[in-house]
Design a protein around this motif. Structure first.
Motif, short mmCIF file in Angstrom:
data_model
loop_
_atom_site.label_atom_id
_atom_site.label_comp_id
_atom_site.label_asym_id
_atom_site.label_seq_id
_atom_site.Cartn_x
_atom_site.Cartn_y
_atom_site.Cartn_z
N ALA A 1 5.70 -14.73 6.86
CA ALA A 1 5.58 -13.64 5.88
C ALA A 1 4.79 -12.50 6.50
O ALA A 1 3.80 -12.72 7.21
CB ALA A 1 4.89 -14.14 4.61
N VAL A 2 5.25 -11.28 6.26
CA VAL A 2 4.58 -10.09 6.77
C VAL A 2 4.35 -9.15 5.59
O VAL A 2 5.28 -8.81 4.86
CB VAL A 2 5.43 -9.37 7.84
CG1 VAL A 2 4.72 -8.10 8.31
CG2 VAL A 2 5.72 -10.30 9.01
N MET A 3 3.11 -8.73 5.40
CA MET A 3 2.74 -7.85 4.29
C MET A 3 2.47 -6.45 4.79
O MET A 3 1.85 -6.27 5.85
CB MET A 3 1.50 -8.39 3.57
CG MET A 3 1.02 -7.53 2.41
SD MET A 3 -0.34 -8.30 1.48
CE MET A 3 -1.66 -8.25 2.71
N GLN A 4 2.91 -5.45 4.03
CA GLN A 4 2.56 -4.07 4.32
C GLN A 4 2.04 -3.41 3.05
O GLN A 4 2.70 -3.44 2.01
CB GLN A 4 3.76 -3.27 4.85
CG GLN A 4 3.41 -1.81 5.14
CD GLN A 4 4.43 -1.11 6.01
OE1 GLN A 4 4.79 -1.60 7.07
NE2 GLN A 4 4.91 0.05 5.56
N ILE A 5 0.84 -2.84 3.15
CA ILE A 5 0.22 -2.12 2.04
C ILE A 5 0.17 -0.65 2.43
O ILE A 5 -0.56 -0.26 3.34
CB ILE A 5 -1.20 -2.64 1.73
CG1 ILE A 5 -1.17 -4.15 1.43
CG2 ILE A 5 -1.81 -1.88 0.56
CD1 ILE A 5 -0.38 -4.54 0.21
N GLY A 6 0.98 0.16 1.77
CA GLY A 6 1.05 1.58 2.09
C GLY A 6 0.45 2.48 1.03
O GLY A 6 0.30 3.68 1.22
N ASP A 7 0.13 1.88 -0.12
CA ASP A 7 -0.44 2.64 -1.23
C ASP A 7 -1.81 2.08 -1.55
O ASP A 7 -1.94 1.07 -2.24
CB ASP A 7 0.49 2.56 -2.45
CG ASP A 7 -0.01 3.40 -3.62
OD1 ASP A 7 -0.98 4.15 -3.43
OD2 ASP A 7 0.56 3.29 -4.72
N TYR A 8 -2.85 2.70 -1.00
CA TYR A 8 -4.22 2.28 -1.24
C TYR A 8 -5.13 3.48 -1.05
O TYR A 8 -4.67 4.56 -0.67
CB TYR A 8 -4.63 1.12 -0.32
CG TYR A 8 -4.65 1.42 1.15
CD1 TYR A 8 -5.84 1.66 1.82
CD2 TYR A 8 -3.47 1.48 1.89
CE1 TYR A 8 -5.87 1.93 3.17
CE2 TYR A 8 -3.48 1.76 3.25
CZ TYR A 8 -4.69 1.98 3.89
OH TYR A 8 -4.70 2.27 5.23
N LYS A 9 -6.42 3.30 -1.31
CA LYS A 9 -7.35 4.42 -1.44
C LYS A 9 -7.38 5.34 -0.23
O LYS A 9 -7.38 6.56 -0.36
CB LYS A 9 -8.76 3.89 -1.73
CG LYS A 9 -9.79 4.98 -2.00
CD LYS A 9 -11.13 4.36 -2.37
CE LYS A 9 -12.17 5.44 -2.65
NZ LYS A 9 -13.49 4.84 -3.02
N THR A 10 -7.39 4.77 0.98
CA THR A 10 -7.53 5.61 2.18
C THR A 10 -6.26 5.63 3.01
O THR A 10 -6.30 5.84 4.22
CB THR A 10 -8.71 5.11 3.05
OG1 THR A 10 -8.49 3.73 3.39
CG2 THR A 10 -10.02 5.24 2.29
N ALA A 11 -5.10 5.41 2.36
CA ALA A 11 -3.84 5.36 3.10
C ALA A 11 -3.53 6.68 3.80
O ALA A 11 -2.95 6.69 4.89
CB ALA A 11 -2.70 4.99 2.14
N THR A 12 -3.90 7.80 3.19
CA THR A 12 -3.62 9.10 3.80
C THR A 12 -4.31 9.23 5.15
O THR A 12 -3.74 9.80 6.09
CB THR A 12 -4.10 10.24 2.87
OG1 THR A 12 -3.45 10.11 1.60
CG2 THR A 12 -3.76 11.59 3.47
N THR A 13 -5.50 8.68 5.26
CA THR A 13 -6.25 8.77 6.50
C THR A 13 -5.85 7.69 7.50
O THR A 13 -5.69 7.95 8.69
CB THR A 13 -7.76 8.65 6.23
OG1 THR A 13 -8.15 9.67 5.31
CG2 THR A 13 -8.57 8.76 7.51
N ASN A 14 -5.68 6.46 7.01
CA ASN A 14 -5.51 5.31 7.90
C ASN A 14 -4.08 4.81 8.04
O ASN A 14 -3.80 3.99 8.92
CB ASN A 14 -6.40 4.16 7.43
CG ASN A 14 -7.88 4.52 7.46
OD1 ASN A 14 -8.39 4.96 8.46
ND2 ASN A 14 -8.55 4.35 6.33
#
Length: 267
Positions: A182-195
């Protein structure tokens, strides 16, 4: 010694970073910051020991060292090849110590020193013991596992959609999975714009727990789905009832960084 001679930083920021790095070099007896960055557990232990010996240990103080070392990596990338995985661990510690330093002010609560006198603090070891005592198909075990078996995020798991490998995701937060991985991707979080998106291969044990949970309770989302703050409300209620003391998702991040001495931690 100026570690940022050719870098365009404000004089105050440069002075602060240089001060922390000079101290770090002194206590580590090396200016090989690449080696220190590659070993977050031992480096954090060393910094914490130094601050406690000076009777100056605070989350803010630890955060300033982490921020300075990460700034050095950012401005000298040629010295840090193939360091993205380790950078994720440092990034978790950066945001966790920042949260620790500021959370009580934002909530109008007592300071961390005052709160430490008010009750028992849940350690990572205690949290893991409770987790491991639960049946594998208990949703609370899966919840705790996602905050203890991999570096914990904030309340970002409320709308994580589950896909088979090869499918086209229509969500920012998702997991590709089959019976073996399983591979997870989190693209919507507090500092996503920066990181940018956080991509994580789930450890085998965590992947198996997800498989068991989904078999017991067939669904298309990791949890819920719970939009907005509903995930935090649901998770905090589950955890408080389970542990028998007030417990929030933020406490996982606190326990994680305070438990960095645990030998089995991976980076």
């Amino acid at each position: 010694m100026d570690f940022f001679q050719t870098i365009d930083l404000s004089p105050a920021t440069k002075a602060r970073y240089n001060s922390r790095l000079r101290t770090l070099a002194f206590i580590a007896k090396t200016t090989d910051f690449r080696a220190l960055f590659a070993n977050p557990r031992s480096t954090i232990m060393m910094i914490r020991h130094h601050l406690k010996a000076q009777d100056a240990y605070t989350a803010q103080g630890l955060n300033s060292f982490i921020k300075s070392l990460m700034a050095y990596r950012k401005h000298h990338p040629e010295q840090f090849p193939n360091s993205e995985e380790t950078h994720r661990t440092w990034n978790v510690m950066l945001h966790t110590t920042n949260d620790q330093a500021n959370e009580y002010r934002e909530k109008g609560e007592p300071s961390p020193t005052q709160k430490a006198k008010e009750g028992i603090q849940m350690t990572l070891e205690k949290i893991e013991a409770v987790r491991d005592s639960l049946p594998d198909d208990d949703i609370r075990k899966l919840l705790i596992a996602f905050y203890t078996m991999i570096p914990p995020m904030r309340a970002d798991y409320g709308e994580v959609k589950l896909y088979s490998f090869g499918e086209e995701p229509d969500e920012n937060n998702f997991i590709f999975m089959d019976n073996k991985r399983a591979v997870m991707q989190i693209g919507d979080y507090k500092t996503a714009t920066t990181n940018g998106p956080v991509r994580q291969v789930l450890p085998e044990r965590l992947q198996r727990l997800l498989q068991v949970s989904r078999k017991t309770n067939p669904r298309n989302y990791l949890f819920g789905p719970y939009s907005g703050s509903r995930f935090s409300v649901w998770a905090n209620k589950q955890l408080t009832e389970l542990f028998g003391v007030p417990f929030t998702l933020t406490m996982f991040r606190h326990a994680y960084i305070n438990g960095l001495h645990v030998e089995r931690m991976t980076v």
